[in-house]
Design a protein around this motif. Structure first.
Motif, short mmCIF file in Angstrom:
data_model
loop_
_atom_site.label_atom_id
_atom_site.label_comp_id
_atom_site.label_asym_id
_atom_site.label_seq_id
_atom_site.Cartn_x
_atom_site.Cartn_y
_atom_site.Cartn_z
N ALA A 29 -2.45 0.16 -5.94
CA ALA A 29 -1.70 1.32 -6.40
C ALA A 29 -1.25 1.11 -7.84
CB ALA A 29 -0.49 1.58 -5.52
N LEU A 30 -1.14 2.21 -8.55
CA LEU A 30 -0.57 2.23 -9.89
C LEU A 30 0.81 2.87 -9.83
CD1 LEU A 30 -3.64 3.37 -12.03
CD2 LEU A 30 -2.61 1.09 -11.99
N PHE A 31 1.77 2.20 -10.45
CA PHE A 31 3.13 2.72 -10.54
C PHE A 31 3.54 2.84 -12.00
CE2 PHE A 31 2.92 0.65 -6.42
CZ PHE A 31 3.62 1.51 -5.58
N SER A 32 4.42 3.79 -12.27
CA SER A 32 4.99 3.91 -13.60
C SER A 32 6.03 2.81 -13.79
CB SER A 32 5.62 5.28 -13.79
OG SER A 32 6.83 5.36 -13.04
N ARG A 33 6.53 2.68 -15.00
CA ARG A 33 7.53 1.64 -15.27
C ARG A 33 8.85 1.93 -14.58
NH1 ARG A 33 9.19 2.56 -21.63
NH2 ARG A 33 9.58 4.80 -21.53
N THR A 34 9.02 3.16 -14.06
CA THR A 34 10.22 3.50 -13.30
C THR A 34 9.98 3.42 -11.79
OG1 THR A 34 9.69 5.87 -13.37
CG2 THR A 34 11.08 4.98 -15.14
N GLY A 35 8.77 3.00 -11.39
CA GLY A 35 8.47 2.86 -9.98
C GLY A 35 7.86 4.07 -9.31
N GLU A 36 7.51 5.08 -10.09
CA GLU A 36 6.87 6.27 -9.51
C GLU A 36 5.42 5.94 -9.14
OE1 GLU A 36 5.43 10.78 -10.83
OE2 GLU A 36 6.47 9.46 -12.25
N LEU A 37 5.01 6.31 -7.93
CA LEU A 37 3.65 6.10 -7.49
C LEU A 37 2.72 7.07 -8.21
CD1 LEU A 37 1.61 4.70 -5.58
CD2 LEU A 37 2.14 6.49 -3.90
N LEU A 38 1.79 6.54 -8.99
CA LEU A 38 0.87 7.37 -9.76
C LEU A 38 -0.42 7.64 -9.01
CD1 LEU A 38 1.35 5.64 -13.24
CD2 LEU A 38 2.52 7.66 -12.36
N ASP A 39 -0.94 6.63 -8.33
CA ASP A 39 -2.19 6.78 -7.59
C ASP A 39 -2.31 5.60 -6.64
OD1 ASP A 39 -4.54 7.82 -6.70
OD2 ASP A 39 -5.70 7.43 -8.51
N VAL A 40 -3.00 5.80 -5.54
CA VAL A 40 -3.25 4.73 -4.58
C VAL A 40 -4.63 4.93 -3.98
CG1 VAL A 40 -2.15 6.02 -2.69
CG2 VAL A 40 -2.39 3.54 -2.52
N ARG A 41 -5.35 3.84 -3.78
CA ARG A 41 -6.68 3.87 -3.16
C ARG A 41 -6.75 2.78 -2.11
NH1 ARG A 41 -8.53 8.55 -3.54
NH2 ARG A 41 -6.33 8.92 -3.98
N GLU A 42 -7.50 3.05 -1.05
CA GLU A 42 -7.69 2.07 0.02
C GLU A 42 -9.17 1.73 0.14
OE1 GLU A 42 -4.78 2.74 3.61
OE2 GLU A 42 -5.50 4.69 2.94
N ASP A 43 -9.45 0.50 0.57
CA ASP A 43 -10.84 0.07 0.75
C ASP A 43 -10.82 -1.24 1.54
OD1 ASP A 43 -13.65 0.93 -0.75
OD2 ASP A 43 -13.63 -1.17 -0.10
N VAL A 44 -11.98 -1.59 2.11
CA VAL A 44 -12.07 -2.87 2.79
C VAL A 44 -11.94 -4.03 1.81
CG1 VAL A 44 -13.37 -2.13 4.80
CG2 VAL A 44 -14.59 -2.69 2.67
N GLY A 45 -12.17 -3.78 0.54
CA GLY A 45 -12.03 -4.80 -0.49
C GLY A 45 -10.99 -4.41 -1.52
N ARG A 46 -10.10 -5.36 -1.85
CA ARG A 46 -9.10 -5.06 -2.87
C ARG A 46 -9.75 -4.73 -4.20
NH1 ARG A 46 -6.94 -9.24 0.00
NH2 ARG A 46 -8.07 -10.72 -1.30
N HIS A 47 -10.84 -5.44 -4.53
CA HIS A 47 -11.49 -5.20 -5.82
C HIS A 47 -12.07 -3.80 -5.89
CE1 HIS A 47 -14.61 -6.53 -3.08
NE2 HIS A 47 -15.51 -5.99 -3.86
N ASN A 48 -12.58 -3.28 -4.76
CA ASN A 48 -13.08 -1.91 -4.73
C ASN A 48 -11.94 -0.91 -4.91
OD1 ASN A 48 -15.74 -2.66 -4.28
ND2 ASN A 48 -15.54 -2.57 -2.05
#
Length: 297
Positions: free
Chosen positions: A190-209
């Motif tokens: 997941a990507l968060f802003s510097r204030t902790g706002e969730l910007l985007d999240v992705r799921e996959d069997v691999g963290r690198h993916n």
């Protein structure tokens, strides 16, 4: 529609919606509990190979959870230093990979680079698996995995985070993991802003993916470098995840488990802030402590 032997859906969203039904699959299982057995259906996370081609030439194969395949391929090319902006990609299409009954598997993606963008050379071609567990395998040497970034993390504007903010992020990530709730078998990034706002999240069997999918989506939205974002990954922080963060210009990488020694070395060399064992109010800062507002001893 077809273009030069490829299958190109009408829109990107149509293409990716085709895959959403394969994110999970149902299997019949025998569940044993308290000495009693019962038959029931269970939901599993889907895992299938994806071959990434550039200008028609095979580059890599990754085992992934279907969905966001175009973003995954784009993010992968960013992490390998092939591209750094959306206008360096002319088109991304699914290639025909039909089964015996003529159904397209949607497991082969071809990235056509824009005119003037150099294609990856033989040193990047590796006909091996990028596994869901360990990431890219088969690179010949340590020098081969150290790729120069277009977005030096040390040159980014100052970004300061507090331990209290970092401590809140794992719970926010977990709350956003919709497929994990149904399968228990997915990693997330997941990507968060510097204030902790969730910007985007992705799921996959691999963290690198999952990270590649995040970066690829950011590329398509003109969001690189991610110089004001915090990247959080479930599980451990490997060298490859640290490299992907650096290649995308991410200044802070946090993981809920341990980093590897090579990940710490890369973070120290590149100026990346690396936080591990982020669990509750406890965490370890392995590199880049200048970005963390440390409490007094």
């Amino acid at each position: 529609m077809r273009e030069n032997g490829t299958v190109q859906p009408a829109t990107r969203h149509e293409a990716e919606s085709i895959l959403m039904g394969r994110v999970t699959e149902r299997r019949r299982i025998i569940r044993i509990k308290d000495g009693r057995a019962s038959a029931r259906p269970d939901t599993l996370v889907a895992e299938e190979p994806l071959e990434i081609r550039v200008n028609g030439r095979p580059l890599a194969i990754t085992m992934r959870t279907p969905g966001d395949d175009f973003a995954l391929a784009t993010g992968f090319l960013v992490s390998e230093g092939v591209i750094g902006a959306a206008d360096e990609v002319r088109a991304i299409t699914y290639c025909e990979g039909a089964t015996e009954d003529g159904v397209n598997t949607y497991n082969v993606v071809n990235v056509r680079l824009a005119p003037g963008v150099p294609a990856p050379g033989p040193e990047l071609e590796r006909h091996v698996y990028t596994t869901s567990s360990c990431g890219l395998c088969g690179k010949a040497s340590l020098d081969a995995v150290r790729t120069a970034t277009r977005f030096p993390v040390a040159d980014t504007p100052p970004l300061r985070v507090t331990p209290a903010l970092l401590a809140e992020l794992p719970d926010r990530l977990r709350a956003a993991q919709r497929v994990f709730d149904r399968t228990g078998g997915l990693h997330a990034a997941a990507l968060f802003s510097r204030t902790g706002e969730l910007l985007d999240v992705r799921e996959d069997v691999g963290r690198h993916n999952a990270v590649d999918k995040l970066v690829g989506r950011a590329v398509r939205e003109g969001g690189l470098p991610l110089s004001r974002a915090i990247l959080l990954v479930s599980g451990r922080a490997s060298f490859e995840l640290a490299q992907k963060a650096v290649m995308a210009g991410v200044p802070v990488l946090a993981a809920v488990s341990a980093p590897s020694s090579l990940a710490v070395d890369l973070a120290a060399e590149s100026g990346l802030t690396l936080v591990g064992f982020l669990r509750g109010t406890q965490m370890n800062v392995y590199a880049g402590a200048e970005r963390v507002v440390l409490p007094e001893s």
